[in-house]
Design a protein around this motif. Structure first.
Motif, PDB file in Angstrom:
ATOM      1  N   GLY A   4       0.821  -1.209   0.000  1.00  0.00           N
ATOM      2  CA  GLY A   4       0.000   0.000   0.000  1.00  0.00           C
ATOM      3  C   GLY A   4       0.854   1.257   0.000  1.00  0.00           C
ATOM      4  O   GLY A   4       0.620   2.188  -0.777  1.00  0.00           O
ATOM      5  N   TYR A   5       1.865   1.287   0.869  1.00  0.00           N
ATOM      6  CA  TYR A   5       2.766   2.448   0.909  1.00  0.00           C
ATOM      7  C   TYR A   5       3.537   2.599  -0.398  1.00  0.00           C
ATOM      8  O   TYR A   5       3.719   3.712  -0.886  1.00  0.00           O
ATOM      9  CB  TYR A   5       3.757   2.327   2.069  1.00  0.00           C
ATOM     10  N   LEU A   6       3.981   1.504  -0.975  1.00  0.00           N
ATOM     11  CA  LEU A   6       4.699   1.581  -2.249  1.00  0.00           C
ATOM     12  C   LEU A   6       3.801   2.143  -3.350  1.00  0.00           C
ATOM     13  O   LEU A   6       4.224   2.979  -4.151  1.00  0.00           O
ATOM     14  CB  LEU A   6       5.234   0.208  -2.661  1.00  0.00           C
ATOM     15  N   GLU A   7       2.557   1.698  -3.404  1.00  0.00           N
ATOM     16  CA  GLU A   7       1.633   2.178  -4.428  1.00  0.00           C
ATOM     17  C   GLU A   7       1.307   3.662  -4.248  1.00  0.00           C
ATOM     18  O   GLU A   7       1.232   4.404  -5.219  1.00  0.00           O
ATOM     19  CB  GLU A   7       0.341   1.355  -4.420  1.00  0.00           C
ATOM     20  N   LEU A   8       1.107   4.085  -3.003  1.00  0.00           N
ATOM     21  CA  LEU A   8       0.719   5.469  -2.731  1.00  0.00           C
ATOM     22  C   LEU A   8       1.893   6.440  -2.728  1.00  0.00           C
ATOM     23  O   LEU A   8       1.755   7.588  -3.135  1.00  0.00           O
ATOM     24  CB  LEU A   8       0.005   5.566  -1.384  1.00  0.00           C
ATOM     25  N   ASP A   9       3.042   5.981  -2.242  1.00  0.00           N
ATOM     26  CA  ASP A   9       4.161   6.884  -2.017  1.00  0.00           C
ATOM     27  C   ASP A   9       5.416   6.539  -2.833  1.00  0.00           C
ATOM     28  O   ASP A   9       6.283   7.382  -3.009  1.00  0.00           O
ATOM     29  CB  ASP A   9       4.519   6.881  -0.527  1.00  0.00           C
ATOM     30  N   GLY A  10       5.518   5.282  -3.260  1.00  0.00           N
ATOM     31  CA  GLY A  10       6.732   4.847  -3.951  1.00  0.00           C
ATOM     32  C   GLY A  10       7.802   4.371  -2.996  1.00  0.00           C
ATOM     33  O   GLY A  10       8.865   3.912  -3.410  1.00  0.00           O
ATOM     34  N   ASN A  11       7.539   4.481  -1.685  1.00  0.00           N
ATOM     35  CA  ASN A  11       8.495   4.100  -0.646  1.00  0.00           C
ATOM     36  C   ASN A  11       7.781   3.330   0.455  1.00  0.00           C
ATOM     37  O   ASN A  11       6.623   3.604   0.759  1.00  0.00           O
ATOM     38  CB  ASN A  11       9.123   5.343  -0.006  1.00  0.00           C
ATOM     39  N   ALA A  37      20.981   3.656   9.469  1.00  0.00           N
ATOM     40  CA  ALA A  37      20.617   2.967   8.226  1.00  0.00           C
ATOM     41  C   ALA A  37      20.479   1.465   8.436  1.00  0.00           C
ATOM     42  O   ALA A  37      19.651   0.824   7.800  1.00  0.00           O
ATOM     43  CB  ALA A  37      21.648   3.266   7.148  1.00  0.00           C
ATOM     44  N   SER A  38      21.259   0.892   9.347  1.00  0.00           N
ATOM     45  CA  SER A  38      21.207  -0.552   9.583  1.00  0.00           C
ATOM     46  C   SER A  38      19.901  -1.000  10.223  1.00  0.00           C
ATOM     47  O   SER A  38      19.554  -2.176  10.174  1.00  0.00           O
ATOM     48  CB  SER A  38      22.380  -0.995  10.457  1.00  0.00           C
ATOM     49  N   ASP A  39      19.166  -0.076  10.844  1.00  0.00           N
ATOM     50  CA  ASP A  39      17.907  -0.427  11.514  1.00  0.00           C
ATOM     51  C   ASP A  39      16.678  -0.189  10.651  1.00  0.00           C
ATOM     52  O   ASP A  39      15.552  -0.375  11.109  1.00  0.00           O
ATOM     53  CB  ASP A  39      17.755   0.382  12.813  1.00  0.00           C
ATOM     54  N   VAL A  40      16.879   0.243   9.415  1.00  0.00           N
ATOM     55  CA  VAL A  40      15.746   0.546   8.528  1.00  0.00           C
ATOM     56  C   VAL A  40      15.942  -0.173   7.199  1.00  0.00           C
ATOM     57  O   VAL A  40      17.009  -0.111   6.595  1.00  0.00           O
ATOM     58  CB  VAL A  40      15.639   2.073   8.283  1.00  0.00           C
ATOM     59  N   LEU A  41      14.908  -0.870   6.780  1.00  0.00           N
ATOM     60  CA  LEU A  41      14.881  -1.430   5.431  1.00  0.00           C
ATOM     61  C   LEU A  41      14.014  -0.500   4.600  1.00  0.00           C
ATOM     62  O   LEU A  41      12.830  -0.322   4.900  1.00  0.00           O
ATOM     63  CB  LEU A  41      14.310  -2.852   5.427  1.00  0.00           C
ATOM     64  N   HIS A  42      14.623   0.127   3.601  1.00  0.00           N
ATOM     65  CA  HIS A  42      13.906   1.070   2.742  1.00  0.00           C
ATOM     66  C   HIS A  42      13.640   0.382   1.414  1.00  0.00           C
ATOM     67  O   HIS A  42      14.558   0.089   0.661  1.00  0.00           O
ATOM     68  CB  HIS A  42      14.763   2.328   2.548  1.00  0.00           C
ATOM     69  N   LEU A  43      12.374   0.124   1.137  1.00  0.00           N
ATOM     70  CA  LEU A  43      11.951  -0.456  -0.135  1.00  0.00           C
ATOM     71  C   LEU A  43      11.406   0.675  -0.980  1.00  0.00           C
ATOM     72  O   LEU A  43      10.683   1.539  -0.468  1.00  0.00           O
ATOM     73  CB  LEU A  43      10.866  -1.508   0.103  1.00  0.00           C
ATOM     74  N   ARG A  44      11.737   0.692  -2.245  1.00  0.00           N
ATOM     75  CA  ARG A  44      11.264   1.791  -3.087  1.00  0.00           C
ATOM     76  C   ARG A  44      11.108   1.355  -4.524  1.00  0.00           C
ATOM     77  O   ARG A  44      11.805   0.461  -5.007  1.00  0.00           O
ATOM     78  CB  ARG A  44      12.202   2.988  -2.988  1.00  0.00           C
ATOM     79  N   TYR A  45      10.179   2.005  -5.186  1.00  0.00           N
ATOM     80  CA  TYR A  45      10.012   1.830  -6.620  1.00  0.00           C
ATOM     81  C   TYR A  45      11.048   2.687  -7.335  1.00  0.00           C
ATOM     82  O   TYR A  45      11.561   3.669  -6.790  1.00  0.00           O
ATOM     83  CB  TYR A  45       8.611   2.249  -7.060  1.00  0.00           C
ATOM     84  N   PHE A  46      11.311   2.347  -8.572  1.00  0.00           N
ATOM     85  CA  PHE A  46      12.251   3.104  -9.395  1.00  0.00           C
ATOM     86  C   PHE A  46      11.787   4.549  -9.538  1.00  0.00           C
ATOM     87  O   PHE A  46      10.603   4.819  -9.682  1.00  0.00           O
ATOM     88  CB  PHE A  46      12.352   2.445 -10.781  1.00  0.00           C
ATOM     89  N   HIS A  47      12.729   5.464  -9.458  1.00  0.00           N
ATOM     90  CA  HIS A  47      12.459   6.883  -9.693  1.00  0.00           C
ATOM     91  C   HIS A  47      13.573   7.406 -10.586  1.00  0.00           C
ATOM     92  O   HIS A  47      14.736   7.369 -10.200  1.00  0.00           O
ATOM     93  CB  HIS A  47      12.428   7.651  -8.374  1.00  0.00           C
ATOM     94  N   PRO A  48      13.243   7.880 -11.777  1.00  0.00           N
ATOM     95  CA  PRO A  48      14.281   8.280 -12.727  1.00  0.00           C
ATOM     96  C   PRO A  48      15.095   9.507 -12.313  1.00  0.00           C
ATOM     97  O   PRO A  48      16.179   9.725 -12.845  1.00  0.00           O
ATOM     98  CB  PRO A  48      13.500   8.560 -14.017  1.00  0.00           C
ATOM     99  N   ASP A  87      17.872   9.802  -6.231  1.00  0.00           N
ATOM    100  CA  ASP A  87      18.792   8.779  -5.727  1.00  0.00           C
ATOM    101  C   ASP A  87      18.287   8.142  -4.444  1.00  0.00           C
ATOM    102  O   ASP A  87      18.756   7.074  -4.064  1.00  0.00           O
ATOM    103  CB  ASP A  87      20.174   9.405  -5.441  1.00  0.00           C
ATOM    104  N   PHE A  88      17.347   8.790  -3.754  1.00  0.00           N
ATOM    105  CA  PHE A  88      16.974   8.339  -2.417  1.00  0.00           C
ATOM    106  C   PHE A  88      15.502   7.974  -2.229  1.00  0.00           C
ATOM    107  O   PHE A  88      15.159   7.320  -1.253  1.00  0.00           O
ATOM    108  CB  PHE A  88      17.342   9.416  -1.387  1.00  0.00           C
ATOM    109  N   TYR A  89      14.630   8.413  -3.114  1.00  0.00           N
ATOM    110  CA  TYR A  89      13.209   8.159  -2.932  1.00  0.00           C
ATOM    111  C   TYR A  89      12.602   7.504  -4.170  1.00  0.00           C
ATOM    112  O   TYR A  89      13.040   7.752  -5.286  1.00  0.00           O
ATOM    113  CB  TYR A  89      12.458   9.473  -2.632  1.00  0.00           C
TER     114      TYR A  89
END
Length: 176
Positions: A75-82, A139-150, A153-155
Protein backbone atom coordinates in the motif's frame (compact mmCIF):
# COMPACT_ATOMS: atom_id res chain seq x y z
CA UNK A 1 -1.33 10.63 -2.30
CA UNK A 2 -2.20 9.41 1.20
CA UNK A 3 -5.06 11.94 1.24
CA UNK A 4 -6.39 10.57 -2.06
CA UNK A 5 -6.54 7.06 -0.58
CA UNK A 6 -9.12 8.09 2.00
CA UNK A 7 -11.22 10.29 -0.31
CA UNK A 8 -11.18 8.95 -3.86
CA UNK A 9 -12.97 5.62 -4.13
CA UNK A 10 -11.11 4.28 -7.17
CA UNK A 11 -7.73 5.02 -5.55
CA UNK A 12 -8.80 3.20 -2.40
CA UNK A 13 -10.15 0.25 -4.36
CA UNK A 14 -7.11 -0.10 -6.65
CA UNK A 15 -4.52 0.18 -3.87
CA UNK A 16 -6.48 -2.15 -1.59
CA UNK A 17 -6.91 -4.75 -4.34
CA UNK A 18 -3.20 -4.73 -5.25
CA UNK A 19 -1.98 -4.72 -1.63
CA UNK A 20 -4.43 -7.41 -0.52
CA UNK A 21 -3.63 -9.66 -3.48
CA UNK A 22 0.11 -9.50 -2.91
CA UNK A 23 -0.21 -9.83 0.88
CA UNK A 24 -2.25 -13.01 0.40
CA UNK A 25 0.58 -14.74 -1.48
CA UNK A 26 2.55 -17.21 0.64
CA UNK A 27 5.99 -15.97 1.61
CA UNK A 28 8.84 -18.45 1.68
CA UNK A 29 12.48 -17.96 2.67
CA UNK A 30 15.16 -20.12 1.05
CA UNK A 31 18.81 -20.80 1.66
CA UNK A 32 20.58 -20.61 -1.69
CA UNK A 33 23.98 -21.55 -3.03
CA UNK A 34 25.45 -19.24 -5.65
CA UNK A 35 26.80 -21.05 -8.69
CA UNK A 36 28.75 -19.82 -11.65
CA UNK A 37 31.34 -17.06 -11.82
CA UNK A 38 31.53 -14.29 -9.20
CA UNK A 39 28.86 -11.68 -9.80
CA UNK A 40 26.57 -14.04 -11.72
CA UNK A 41 22.89 -14.18 -10.86
CA UNK A 42 22.76 -17.98 -10.96
CA UNK A 43 21.92 -19.92 -7.83
CA UNK A 44 20.31 -23.13 -6.70
CA UNK A 45 17.95 -23.58 -3.79
CA UNK A 46 19.52 -25.58 -0.99
CA UNK A 47 16.60 -25.68 1.44
CA UNK A 48 13.57 -23.81 2.72
CA UNK A 49 14.10 -21.91 5.97
CA UNK A 50 11.27 -22.11 8.49
CA UNK A 51 12.89 -20.39 11.47
CA UNK A 52 14.82 -17.16 12.05
CA UNK A 53 13.95 -14.73 9.22
CA UNK A 54 10.91 -16.75 8.18
CA UNK A 55 9.48 -16.58 11.71
CA UNK A 56 10.02 -12.81 11.91
CA UNK A 57 8.33 -12.28 8.53
CA UNK A 58 5.36 -14.46 9.58
CA UNK A 59 4.87 -13.04 13.09
CA UNK A 60 6.09 -9.50 12.58
CA UNK A 61 5.43 -7.97 16.02
CA UNK A 62 2.82 -8.23 18.76
CA UNK A 63 0.24 -6.28 16.79
CA UNK A 64 0.82 -7.47 13.22
CA UNK A 65 0.92 -10.60 11.15
CA UNK A 66 2.99 -11.16 8.03
CA UNK A 67 -0.14 -10.47 5.97
CA UNK A 68 -0.57 -7.07 7.68
CA UNK A 69 3.07 -6.13 7.02
CA UNK A 70 2.95 -7.13 3.34
CA UNK A 71 -0.38 -5.31 2.83
CA UNK A 72 0.94 -2.11 4.45
CA UNK A 73 4.21 -2.34 2.53
CA UNK A 74 2.56 -2.69 -0.87
CA UNK A 75 0.00 0.00 0.00
CA UNK A 76 2.77 2.45 0.91
CA UNK A 77 4.70 1.58 -2.25
CA UNK A 78 1.63 2.18 -4.43
CA UNK A 79 0.72 5.47 -2.73
CA UNK A 80 4.16 6.88 -2.02
CA UNK A 81 6.73 4.85 -3.95
CA UNK A 82 8.49 4.10 -0.65
CA UNK A 83 8.02 1.71 2.25
CA UNK A 84 10.13 1.63 5.39
CA UNK A 85 10.52 -1.11 7.99
CA UNK A 86 12.10 -0.45 11.35
CA UNK A 87 14.04 -3.59 12.27
CA UNK A 88 14.23 -4.16 16.04
CA UNK A 89 16.77 -6.61 17.45
CA UNK A 90 17.01 -8.24 20.85
CA UNK A 91 19.19 -5.30 21.95
CA UNK A 92 16.58 -2.58 21.43
CA UNK A 93 18.27 0.51 20.12
CA UNK A 94 21.34 -1.51 19.19
CA UNK A 95 22.44 -1.65 15.57
CA UNK A 96 21.10 -4.61 13.59
CA UNK A 97 23.95 -7.03 12.89
CA UNK A 98 24.48 -10.80 12.59
CA UNK A 99 24.85 -10.94 16.39
CA UNK A 100 21.78 -8.71 16.89
CA UNK A 101 19.37 -9.89 14.16
CA UNK A 102 15.91 -8.36 13.78
CA UNK A 103 13.29 -9.96 16.00
CA UNK A 104 10.46 -7.56 15.18
CA UNK A 105 9.51 -5.39 12.23
CA UNK A 106 7.49 -2.17 12.38
CA UNK A 107 6.29 -0.48 9.18
CA UNK A 108 6.83 3.28 9.24
CA UNK A 109 4.63 5.81 7.44
CA UNK A 110 6.62 7.12 4.43
CA UNK A 111 5.44 10.74 4.76
CA UNK A 112 7.11 10.82 8.18
CA UNK A 113 10.50 9.61 6.91
CA UNK A 114 13.49 11.52 5.57
CA UNK A 115 16.74 10.13 4.22
CA UNK A 116 19.98 11.44 5.74
CA UNK A 117 22.43 11.41 2.84
CA UNK A 118 26.13 10.66 3.16
CA UNK A 119 28.38 11.55 0.21
CA UNK A 120 30.64 8.56 0.87
CA UNK A 121 28.10 5.83 1.77
CA UNK A 122 24.92 7.01 0.09
CA UNK A 123 22.54 6.75 3.05
CA UNK A 124 23.82 7.55 6.53
CA UNK A 125 20.48 7.07 8.25
CA UNK A 126 16.89 8.21 8.45
CA UNK A 127 14.82 10.72 10.39
CA UNK A 128 11.41 9.53 11.64
CA UNK A 129 9.22 12.57 12.37
CA UNK A 130 6.19 11.92 14.60
CA UNK A 131 4.19 14.86 15.96
CA UNK A 132 7.15 17.20 15.44
CA UNK A 133 9.57 14.94 17.32
CA UNK A 134 12.46 13.89 15.07
CA UNK A 135 13.92 10.49 15.89
CA UNK A 136 17.17 9.58 14.11
CA UNK A 137 17.45 5.95 12.98
CA UNK A 138 20.69 4.34 11.77
CA UNK A 139 20.62 2.97 8.23
CA UNK A 140 21.21 -0.55 9.58
CA UNK A 141 17.91 -0.43 11.51
CA UNK A 142 15.75 0.55 8.53
CA UNK A 143 14.88 -1.43 5.43
CA UNK A 144 13.91 1.07 2.74
CA UNK A 145 11.95 -0.46 -0.14
CA UNK A 146 11.26 1.79 -3.09
CA UNK A 147 10.01 1.83 -6.62
CA UNK A 148 12.25 3.10 -9.39
CA UNK A 149 12.46 6.88 -9.69
CA UNK A 150 14.28 8.28 -12.73
CA UNK A 151 15.33 11.51 -11.01
CA UNK A 152 15.90 10.61 -7.33
CA UNK A 153 18.79 8.78 -5.73
CA UNK A 154 16.97 8.34 -2.42
CA UNK A 155 13.21 8.16 -2.93
CA UNK A 156 10.87 6.03 -5.03
CA UNK A 157 8.11 7.14 -7.38
CA UNK A 158 4.60 5.85 -6.73
CA UNK A 159 2.56 4.22 -9.44
CA UNK A 160 -0.25 6.59 -8.50
CA UNK A 161 1.89 9.55 -9.60
CA UNK A 162 1.09 8.58 -13.19
CA UNK A 163 -2.53 9.45 -12.39
CA UNK A 164 -1.63 12.67 -10.55
CA UNK A 165 -3.77 14.96 -12.71
CA UNK A 166 -6.81 12.72 -12.34
CA UNK A 167 -6.33 12.59 -8.56
CA UNK A 168 -5.87 16.36 -8.24
CA UNK A 169 -8.94 17.04 -10.41
CA UNK A 170 -11.08 14.63 -8.41
CA UNK A 171 -9.84 15.93 -5.04
CA UNK A 172 -10.68 19.49 -6.09
CA UNK A 173 -14.11 18.46 -7.33
CA UNK A 174 -14.85 16.70 -4.04
CA UNK A 175 -13.88 19.76 -1.98
CA UNK A 176 -15.78 22.10 -4.31
Amino acid sequence: YEAAYGVISWVYRCVSAIAGSIAFLPLRVYKVKWIGPTGSQRYEIVSEINDGPAEVLAKVNRGMTGYDLREATVGYLELDGNAYWELVGHKRGGEITRSNPPLEIYPLIPSRMSVVADPARGVKGYIHNVNGKKQPLPASDVLHLRYFHPSSDFYGLSTLSAAANACITELRSVTW
